[in-house]
Scaffold this active site. Structure first.
Site, mmCIF file in Angstrom:
data_model
loop_
_atom_site.group_PDB
_atom_site.id
_atom_site.type_symbol
_atom_site.label_atom_id
_atom_site.label_comp_id
_atom_site.label_asym_id
_atom_site.label_seq_id
_atom_site.Cartn_x
_atom_site.Cartn_y
_atom_site.Cartn_z
ATOM 1 N N GLY A 121 40.979 3.324 0.192
ATOM 2 C CA GLY A 121 42.321 3.121 0.750
ATOM 3 C C GLY A 121 43.111 2.127 -0.087
ATOM 4 O O GLY A 121 44.274 2.364 -0.434
ATOM 5 N N HIS A 122 42.463 1.006 -0.420
ATOM 6 C CA HIS A 122 43.122 0.023 -1.294
ATOM 7 C C HIS A 122 43.412 0.637 -2.668
ATOM 8 O O HIS A 122 44.479 0.426 -3.247
ATOM 9 C CB HIS A 122 42.214 -1.187 -1.521
ATOM 10 C CG HIS A 122 41.875 -1.973 -0.289
ATOM 11 N ND1 HIS A 122 40.598 -2.068 0.206
ATOM 12 C CD2 HIS A 122 42.650 -2.706 0.543
ATOM 13 C CE1 HIS A 122 40.590 -2.837 1.278
ATOM 14 N NE2 HIS A 122 41.824 -3.237 1.522
ATOM 15 N N GLN B 107 52.019 -3.667 10.883
ATOM 16 C CA GLN B 107 52.123 -4.689 9.840
ATOM 17 C C GLN B 107 53.166 -4.298 8.797
ATOM 18 O O GLN B 107 54.033 -5.110 8.421
ATOM 19 C CB GLN B 107 50.759 -4.866 9.174
ATOM 20 C CG GLN B 107 50.786 -5.570 7.832
ATOM 21 C CD GLN B 107 49.407 -5.796 7.255
ATOM 22 O OE1 GLN B 107 48.684 -6.655 7.716
ATOM 23 N NE2 GLN B 107 49.034 -5.024 6.247
#
Ligand code: AMP
Length: 283
Positions: A27-28, A144
């Site tokens: 994902g990163h 976020q």
């Protein structure tokens, strides 16, 4: 870091920033890859930000496989890794915090008091240090991302946010550094968040728009998993994260649940097609 970024700026280069807390997964790395396509230099930060963890949260046991992270970033050819220290970021006497009102009080903010204050503060500091043109965030943490977007707008920041799709395991579980906490049985149970969101997709495709009915469908799936305890399962407006009665504009289905001692979150983006006749669900 400031000096390096200043040099790049003076050369009129397009700076990309990928802020992370480390324990990097696919994902990163998808954020890094996207940034590499659009920017040079690309900087990644790894900072386990203490101010976004509550006193009883997992800061001390959060995974810190720095060597493996460096290997991944090297292979991905990032131009720099920014590794600030806690003392560097929060020197003695530090007392200035960013609070994005309203948005920060709901859902994740309600369950984790002070969390978004810590997030917004550290992200603004990273933005100030690097002054990136683009910053990359994952939709897995949709609230976020929205809070950072709001902060950037409210404070006239020049950075543009790029929100990237959620990367998932083969069985649908959203990738997360916290998945490492799960034992094999919990790991199997953890797909319940994805399954709950899939239930929303199914109801929507059958024409259901009433959010109470959609929430009921989510809770039914979550309730069927004995290793999971639901924190919230809601349908909210994609901008305000306030609850909606009917899905008639862009929304998120958001879910948070404890699987054993691990708290996991996930969401599905619900977008109108053909004047709300059809709803596109992005997981
Ligand atoms: P973290 O290290 O958890 O703070 O995450 C750093 C960034 O990676 C945040 O913008 C996250 O939203 C993003 N991210 C984390 N997990 C995923 C995922 N499964 N897919 C896409 N982005 C992710």
């Amino acid at each position: 870091m400031k000096e390096k970024a200043r040099e790049a700026r003076q050369e009129q280069r397009v700076i990309g920033l990928v802020p992370t807390m480390g324990a990097l997964h696919a994902g990163h790395m998808a954020l890094v890859e996207r940034a590499r396509k659009e920017c040079a230099p690309v900087y990644t930060s790894i900072f386990l930000n203490p101010t976004q963890f509550g006193p009883h949260e997992d800061l001390s046991k959060y995974p810190r496989p720095l060597e493996a992270d460096v290997e991944k970033l090297t292979a991905a050819q990032v131009d720099g890794l920014f590794l600030p220290t806690s003392e560097g970021m929060y020197p003695q006497g530090f007392s200035t915090y960013i609070h994005v009102e309203g948005l920060s009080e709901r859902l994740e903010g309600k369950s984790r008091p002070g969390h978004f204050r810590g997030v917004a503060t550290v992200v603004l500091k990273l933005f100030e240090i690097v002054q990136p043109d683009y910053a990359y965030f994952g939709r897995k943490d949709a609230q976020q991302a929205r809070i950072i977007q709001k902060m950037a707008k409210d404070l006239n920041l020049d950075v543009e946010l790029v929100i990237c799709p959620t990367v998932r395991e083969a069985d649908g579980l959203a990738m997360s550094s916290r998945n490492a906490y799960l034992n094999p049985e919990e790991r199997r149970a953890a797909t319940v968040l994805f399954r709950a969101l899939k239930a929303v997709e199914k109801e929507l495709s059958a024409g259901v728009r009433d959010t109470l009915a959609l929430q009921h469908a989510m809770r039914k799936v979550l309730g069927g998993e004995k290793h999971a305890r639901v924190d919230y399962a809601e349908i909210v407006d994609a901008e305000t994260f306030e609850p909606v009665v009917r899905v008639g504009r862009t929304c998120y289905a958001v879910v948070a649940a404890w699987v054993g001692k691990t708290r996991l979150i996930d969401n599905a983006l619900l977008e109108m097609r053909d004047g709300a006749e059809e709803i596109a669900v992005t997981l």
